[in-house]
Design an enzyme around this catalytic site. Structure first.
Site, PDB file in Angstrom:
ATOM      1  N   THR A  83      95.257  43.142  53.089  1.00  0.00           N
ATOM      2  CA  THR A  83      95.590  42.548  51.557  1.00  0.00           C
ATOM      3  C   THR A  83      96.660  43.094  50.719  1.00  0.00           C
ATOM      4  OG1 THR A  83      93.373  41.908  51.037  1.00  0.00           O
ATOM      5  CG2 THR A  83      94.653  42.308  49.317  1.00  0.00           C
TER       6      THR A  83
ATOM      7  N   TYR B 276      93.219  34.457  49.177  1.00  0.00           N
ATOM      8  CA  TYR B 276      94.847  34.572  49.473  1.00  0.00           C
ATOM      9  C   TYR B 276      95.037  34.942  50.810  1.00  0.00           C
ATOM     10  CZ  TYR B 276      92.819  39.444  49.525  1.00  0.00           C
ATOM     11  OH  TYR B 276      91.998  40.394  49.704  1.00  0.00           O
TER      12      TYR B 276
ATOM     13  N   THR C 267      91.416  46.487  53.951  1.00  0.00           N
ATOM     14  CA  THR C 267      90.015  47.339  53.563  1.00  0.00           C
ATOM     15  C   THR C 267      89.026  47.078  54.328  1.00  0.00           C
ATOM     16  OG1 THR C 267      89.632  45.706  51.789  1.00  0.00           O
ATOM     17  CG2 THR C 267      91.111  47.483  51.102  1.00  0.00           C
ATOM     18  N   ASP C 268      88.798  45.747  55.127  1.00  0.00           N
ATOM     19  CA  ASP C 268      87.507  45.523  55.514  1.00  0.00           C
ATOM     20  C   ASP C 268      86.905  46.642  56.632  1.00  0.00           C
ATOM     21  OD1 ASP C 268      87.684  42.012  55.440  1.00  0.00           O
ATOM     22  OD2 ASP C 268      87.529  43.317  53.820  1.00  0.00           O
TER      23      ASP C 268
ATOM     24  N   LYS D   7      83.532  51.435  52.146  1.00  0.00           N
ATOM     25  CA  LYS D   7      83.753  50.406  51.252  1.00  0.00           C
ATOM     26  C   LYS D   7      82.537  49.944  50.568  1.00  0.00           C
ATOM     27  CE  LYS D   7      86.136  45.942  50.916  1.00  0.00           C
ATOM     28  NZ  LYS D   7      86.987  44.788  51.435  1.00  0.00           N
TER      29      LYS D   7
ATOM     30  N   GLU E 124      61.525  59.513  62.735  1.00  0.00           N
ATOM     31  CA  GLU E 124      60.881  58.205  62.800  1.00  0.00           C
ATOM     32  C   GLU E 124      60.667  57.705  64.293  1.00  0.00           C
ATOM     33  OE1 GLU E 124      59.730  57.336  58.908  1.00  0.00           O
ATOM     34  OE2 GLU E 124      59.340  56.142  60.725  1.00  0.00           O
TER      35      GLU E 124
HETATM   36  N1  DGL Z   1      90.807  40.249  55.273  1.00  0.00           N
HETATM   37  C1  DGL Z   1      90.741  41.495  54.772  1.00  0.00           C
HETATM   38  C2  DGL Z   1      91.276  42.526  55.396  1.00  0.00           C
HETATM   39  O1  DGL Z   1      92.440  42.436  55.944  1.00  0.00           O
HETATM   40  C3  DGL Z   1      91.098  41.678  53.167  1.00  0.00           C
HETATM   41  C4  DGL Z   1      90.730  42.744  52.591  1.00  0.00           C
HETATM   42  C5  DGL Z   1      91.788  43.711  52.082  1.00  0.00           C
HETATM   43  O2  DGL Z   1      92.639  44.192  52.820  1.00  0.00           O
HETATM   44  O3  DGL Z   1      91.399  44.106  51.091  1.00  0.00           O
HETATM   45  O4  DGL Z   1      90.690  43.656  55.523  1.00  0.00           O
END
Ligand code: DGL
Length: 361
Positions: free
Chosen positions: A44, A58, A124-125, A197, A318
């Site tokens: 992103t 986006y 971020t993913d 995250k 467990e």
């Molecule tokens: N498609 C996600 C990624 O590239 C978008 C999320 C992001 O980068 O914040 O991880």
């Protein structure tokens, strides 16, 4: 009484001297700036949307590294910055192949005396996963900082530029040396091992919920208040320099009413390691336990982790791990336990050794 002419000449000389002193000071300051390389992978932070209010829906991974750098001219005041576009992908598509290529490039750059630190721009993913993988394979104490953004570059109040600025400052800071791979976003510094995250859309998404962040980046300065205790980077026993592939390790997620289908399918597909994302303290449902035992008997390494996200998965809690010959993930969430298990399998098939690694890194 000096003449007017000589007074003007004297003032001019002073002015010139002052200008030269300023220029020399600037040059000296400029020479002191750290050399930071930005490796861009997409995400992103390199994304664009149709309007300034488009913060979801986006397109990620469209803006190149040179544009990212040009968009933040303040970078030039804090570091000598160079950029490389290593990939241009949304990070849900990040994989072992990209990780190996990135790790080799990072280690090659950090071995150069004229590289002081590295920033990796990333979606971020899977940012927390790439960060932890690098935390386990980077062979240097120099700073490596991962950074992303939750809003695309075209959005009102985009968080990418300030995140990139803070990441470059941190990567160039002596205070960040020896701290392991770091994640810098939202003015906060988190350690690769424990950061995760926590929100699908908000800019404060990266947190270390219970063990805590390491510090802040405020007004152009990183401020550290703690450091990671587990081994990382220069102290790692893992070496990917000669690897072109990583062992297949998968995750089986557990929930009420789960059956053995996923475990059996992953083993049949060739998994050499299996992370069980159990409920609670890594509990094994009665319908899944036999499938995991059978996997172990076939030589698959089984790691009990938990979908809960925080806390220790206790050995022999467990489940009787000694009897089942399973490994427990300690506090690593399933996606990070998978990474450590993959690297462990490049060194050993001994569950005793692998359990040591989970208590070491
Ligand atoms: N498609 C996600 C990624 O590239 C978008 C999320 C992001 O980068 O914040 O991880």
């Amino acid at each position: 009484m000096p003449s007017l002419t000589s007074t003007r000449a004297l003032l001019a000389a002073f002015g010139l001297a002052a200008a030269m002193a300023t220029a020399q000071a600037q040059t000296a300051a400029n020479m002191k700036l750290p050399n930071v390389t930005i490796l861009a992978t997409g995400g992103t932070i390199a994304g664009t949307g149709a309007t300034s209010t488009t913060t979801v829906g986006y397109t990620a991974a469209t803006v190149g590294v040179d544009t990212l750098i040009k968009a933040v001219p303040e970078l030039q005041k804090v570091a000598h910055v160079s950029g490389e576009q290593v990939f241009q992908i949304a990070s849900e598509n990040m994989g072992n192949e990209q990780w190996l290529a990135l790790a080799k490039r990072v280690n090659a750059l950090l071995a150069k005396p004229d590289v002081d630190g590295i920033v990796i721009t990333h979606g971020t993913d899977t940012l927390e996963e790439t960060a932890y993988f690098l935390d386990l394979v980077v062979k240097s104490r120099k700073p490596v900082v991962l950074v992303g953004s939750m809003r695309p570059s075209t959005a009102m109040s985009a968080d990418g530029p300030i995140n990139l600025y803070n990441a470059v400052i941190t990567a160039g800071s002596q205070d960040a040396v020896g701290k392991g791979v770091l994640v810098v976003m939202n003015d906060q510094i988190n350690a690769a091992r424990d950061v995760t995250k926590t929100n699908t859309t908000t800019t404060d998404t990266f947190k270390t919920p219970e063990l805590g962040m390491l510090g802040y980046v405020i007004a152009g300065q990183p401020h550290f208040y703690r450091a990671a205790l587990r081994k990382h980077t220069a102290d790692t026993e893992f070496d990917v320099s000669s690897l072109n592939a990583l062992p297949q390790v998968d995750i089986a997620y557990t929930y009420a009413n789960v059956g053995p289908v996923a475990v059996n399918a992953l083993v049949a597909a060739g998994a050499r390691g299996l992370v069980h994302a159990g409920v609670g303290d890594g509990s094994l449902p009665a319908k899944v336990r036999p499938a995991l035992s059978a996997a172990r008997e076939k030589g698959v390494i089984v790691v009990r982790s938990s979908r809960v996200g925080q806390g220790i998965v206790a050995r022999n809690g467990e489940a009787n791990d000694d009897q089942l010959d399973f490994v427990v993930s300690d506090t690593l969430n399933p996606q990070k336990a998978r990474i450590l298990l993959m690297l462990a399998l490049t060194k050993t098939g001994s569950t005793k050794e692998i359990q040591r690694m989970f208590y070491t890194y």
